[in-house]
Scaffold this motif. Structure first.
Motif, PDB file in Angstrom:
ATOM      1  N   PHE A  36      31.345  36.921  28.121  1.00 22.22           N
ATOM      2  CA  PHE A  36      31.619  37.189  29.532  1.00 22.22           C
ATOM      3  C   PHE A  36      32.585  38.373  29.673  1.00 22.22           C
ATOM      4  CE2 PHE A  36      30.659  32.731  28.962  1.00 22.22           C
ATOM      5  CZ  PHE A  36      29.619  32.554  29.866  1.00 22.22           C
ATOM      6  N   PRO A  37      32.096  39.587  29.418  1.00 24.67           N
ATOM      7  CA  PRO A  37      32.989  40.750  29.468  1.00 24.67           C
ATOM      8  C   PRO A  37      33.587  41.006  30.853  1.00 24.67           C
ATOM      9  CG  PRO A  37      30.706  41.433  29.187  1.00 24.67           C
ATOM     10  CD  PRO A  37      30.731  39.946  29.041  1.00 24.67           C
ATOM     11  N   ASP A  38      32.999  40.448  31.904  1.00 22.33           N
ATOM     12  CA  ASP A  38      33.548  40.637  33.254  1.00 22.33           C
ATOM     13  C   ASP A  38      34.661  39.646  33.585  1.00 22.33           C
ATOM     14  OD1 ASP A  38      31.852  42.765  33.729  1.00 22.33           O
ATOM     15  OD2 ASP A  38      30.309  41.516  34.659  1.00 22.33           O
ATOM     16  N   ALA A  39      34.840  38.628  32.762  1.00 21.90           N
ATOM     17  CA  ALA A  39      35.945  37.693  32.971  1.00 21.90           C
ATOM     18  C   ALA A  39      37.247  38.368  32.549  1.00 21.90           C
ATOM     19  CB  ALA A  39      35.729  36.414  32.165  1.00 21.90           C
ATOM     20  N   VAL A  40      38.331  38.023  33.216  1.00 21.40           N
ATOM     21  CA  VAL A  40      39.639  38.601  32.906  1.00 21.40           C
ATOM     22  C   VAL A  40      40.462  37.564  32.151  1.00 21.40           C
ATOM     23  CG1 VAL A  40      41.749  39.589  33.864  1.00 21.40           C
ATOM     24  CG2 VAL A  40      39.542  40.061  34.962  1.00 21.40           C
ATOM     25  N   LEU A  41      40.788  37.880  30.919  1.00 19.22           N
ATOM     26  CA  LEU A  41      41.574  36.970  30.088  1.00 19.22           C
ATOM     27  C   LEU A  41      43.058  37.260  30.289  1.00 19.22           C
ATOM     28  CD1 LEU A  41      39.403  37.217  26.887  1.00 19.22           C
ATOM     29  CD2 LEU A  41      39.639  35.230  28.366  1.00 19.22           C
ATOM     30  N   GLY A  42      43.771  36.248  30.758  1.00 22.30           N
ATOM     31  CA  GLY A  42      45.211  36.381  30.940  1.00 22.30           C
ATOM     32  C   GLY A  42      45.930  36.297  29.611  1.00 22.30           C
ATOM     33  N   ARG A  43      47.205  36.598  29.645  1.00 20.74           N
ATOM     34  CA  ARG A  43      47.983  36.590  28.412  1.00 20.74           C
ATOM     35  C   ARG A  43      48.240  35.169  27.940  1.00 20.74           C
ATOM     36  NH1 ARG A  43      54.103  37.489  29.933  1.00 20.74           N
ATOM     37  NH2 ARG A  43      54.028  36.585  31.998  1.00 20.74           N
ATOM     38  N   TRP A  44      48.570  35.053  26.675  1.00 20.32           N
ATOM     39  CA  TRP A  44      48.948  33.779  26.079  1.00 20.32           C
ATOM     40  C   TRP A  44      50.311  33.380  26.620  1.00 20.32           C
ATOM     41  CZ3 TRP A  44      46.023  31.008  22.554  1.00 20.32           C
ATOM     42  CH2 TRP A  44      44.945  31.664  21.985  1.00 20.32           C
ATOM     43  N   HIS A  45      50.436  32.155  27.048  1.00 19.67           N
ATOM     44  CA  HIS A  45      51.733  31.580  27.423  1.00 19.67           C
ATOM     45  C   HIS A  45      52.012  30.474  26.417  1.00 19.67           C
ATOM     46  CE1 HIS A  45      52.116  33.680  31.271  1.00 19.67           C
ATOM     47  NE2 HIS A  45      50.819  33.483  31.408  1.00 19.67           N
ATOM     48  N   ASP A  46      52.921  30.719  25.477  1.00 17.38           N
ATOM     49  CA  ASP A  46      53.206  29.753  24.422  1.00 17.38           C
ATOM     50  C   ASP A  46      54.171  28.655  24.852  1.00 17.38           C
ATOM     51  OD1 ASP A  46      51.504  30.721  22.340  1.00 17.38           O
ATOM     52  OD2 ASP A  46      52.859  32.425  22.133  1.00 17.38           O
ATOM     53  N   LYS A  47      54.661  28.757  26.080  1.00 13.20           N
ATOM     54  CA  LYS A  47      55.515  27.727  26.670  1.00 13.20           C
ATOM     55  C   LYS A  47      54.985  27.421  28.060  1.00 13.20           C
ATOM     56  CE  LYS A  47      59.645  29.219  24.231  1.00 13.20           C
ATOM     57  NZ  LYS A  47      61.019  29.702  24.336  1.00 13.20           N
ATOM     58  N   ALA A  60      40.227  34.382  34.546  1.00 11.08           N
ATOM     59  CA  ALA A  60      39.858  34.609  35.942  1.00 11.08           C
ATOM     60  C   ALA A  60      38.429  35.134  35.973  1.00 11.08           C
ATOM     61  CB  ALA A  60      40.811  35.602  36.591  1.00 11.08           C
ATOM     62  N   PHE A  61      37.632  34.615  36.911  1.00 11.89           N
ATOM     63  CA  PHE A  61      36.243  35.055  36.963  1.00 11.89           C
ATOM     64  C   PHE A  61      35.685  34.943  38.376  1.00 11.89           C
ATOM     65  CE2 PHE A  61      36.421  30.675  35.559  1.00 11.89           C
ATOM     66  CZ  PHE A  61      35.389  30.009  36.216  1.00 11.89           C
ATOM     67  N   ALA A  62      34.682  35.751  38.638  1.00  8.40           N
ATOM     68  CA  ALA A  62      34.032  35.805  39.942  1.00  8.40           C
ATOM     69  C   ALA A  62      33.136  34.586  40.137  1.00  8.40           C
ATOM     70  CB  ALA A  62      33.201  37.085  40.049  1.00  8.40           C
ATOM     71  N   PRO A  63      32.909  34.204  41.390  1.00  6.64           N
ATOM     72  CA  PRO A  63      32.025  33.063  41.665  1.00  6.64           C
ATOM     73  C   PRO A  63      30.649  33.178  41.002  1.00  6.64           C
ATOM     74  CG  PRO A  63      33.235  33.617  43.641  1.00  6.64           C
ATOM     75  CD  PRO A  63      33.539  34.702  42.625  1.00  6.64           C
ATOM     76  N   ALA A  64      30.142  34.378  40.860  1.00 10.27           N
ATOM     77  CA  ALA A  64      28.812  34.557  40.261  1.00 10.27           C
ATOM     78  C   ALA A  64      28.771  34.111  38.801  1.00 10.27           C
ATOM     79  CB  ALA A  64      28.381  36.023  40.373  1.00 10.27           C
ATOM     80  N   LEU A  65      29.918  34.084  38.111  1.00 11.06           N
ATOM     81  CA  LEU A  65      29.943  33.658  36.704  1.00 11.06           C
ATOM     82  C   LEU A  65      30.058  32.142  36.541  1.00 11.06           C
ATOM     83  CD1 LEU A  65      32.213  36.312  34.929  1.00 11.06           C
ATOM     84  CD2 LEU A  65      29.727  36.087  34.857  1.00 11.06           C
ATOM     85  N   PHE A  66      30.383  31.438  37.606  1.00 10.10           N
ATOM     86  CA  PHE A  66      30.615  29.992  37.510  1.00 10.10           C
ATOM     87  C   PHE A  66      29.446  29.257  36.835  1.00 10.10           C
ATOM     88  CE2 PHE A  66      30.581  25.609  38.828  1.00 10.10           C
ATOM     89  CZ  PHE A  66      31.914  25.225  38.770  1.00 10.10           C
ATOM     90  N   PRO A  67      28.188  29.508  37.221  1.00  6.51           N
ATOM     91  CA  PRO A  67      27.087  28.711  36.644  1.00  6.51           C
ATOM     92  C   PRO A  67      26.900  28.869  35.139  1.00  6.51           C
ATOM     93  CG  PRO A  67      26.341  29.932  38.579  1.00  6.51           C
ATOM     94  CD  PRO A  67      27.712  30.425  38.242  1.00  6.51           C
ATOM     95  N   THR A  68      27.449  29.919  34.553  1.00  5.42           N
ATOM     96  CA  THR A  68      27.297  30.093  33.114  1.00  5.42           C
ATOM     97  C   THR A  68      28.624  29.935  32.361  1.00  5.42           C
ATOM     98  OG1 THR A  68      27.418  32.491  33.452  1.00  5.42           O
ATOM     99  CG2 THR A  68      25.220  31.523  33.224  1.00  5.42           C
TER     100      THR A  68
END
Length: 115
Positions: A36-47, A60-68
């Motif tokens: 899912f290259p269009d999804a936005v991966l947030g940073r790691w929060h180790d706490k 984070a992702f757009a509604p269009a990506l929800f079904p997959t």
């Protein structure tokens, strides 16, 4: 009155991990990045951060990506707890009332969420 689905402007998935499951979280993150290259991966929060009771990262992702993307999470989470919630501009309701959990349901700190 019912809220219309178009009130959802996006989705967030919070993938929770601890020291023993960080490798599984990394594998899932890499799989999401590849599939899912269009999804936005947030940073790691180790706490814990914000309302989240343990280490996590956000997707984070757009509604269009929800079904997959959501089925991908369900099938590949390796036992990790995942919170999926819509973005409607109502943070407290989105995290507490409109959310879906995969795996363990973790207690969020609602006191830090704005209405």
């Amino acid at each position: 009155m019912f809220a219309p689905p178009d009130a959802i402007t996006g989705w967030h998935a919070h993938v929770y991990f601890d020291a023993g499951s960080r490798d599984a979280a990394a594998r899932l993150r890499e799989g999401i990045a590849q599939a899912f290259p269009d999804a936005v991966l947030g940073r790691w929060h180790d706490k814990p951060v914000g309302p989240h009771p343990q280490a996590m990262y956000q997707v984070a992702f757009a509604p269009a990506l929800f079904p997959t993307l959501v089925p991908f999470l369900a099938l590949n989470r390796e036992g990790l707890a995942v919170l999926v919630h819509p973005e409607t501009g109502r943070q407290k309701a989105d995290h507490l009332h409109h959310a879906m959990w995969m795996g363990a349901v973790l207690a969020l700190d609602a006191s830090v969420l704005p209405e």
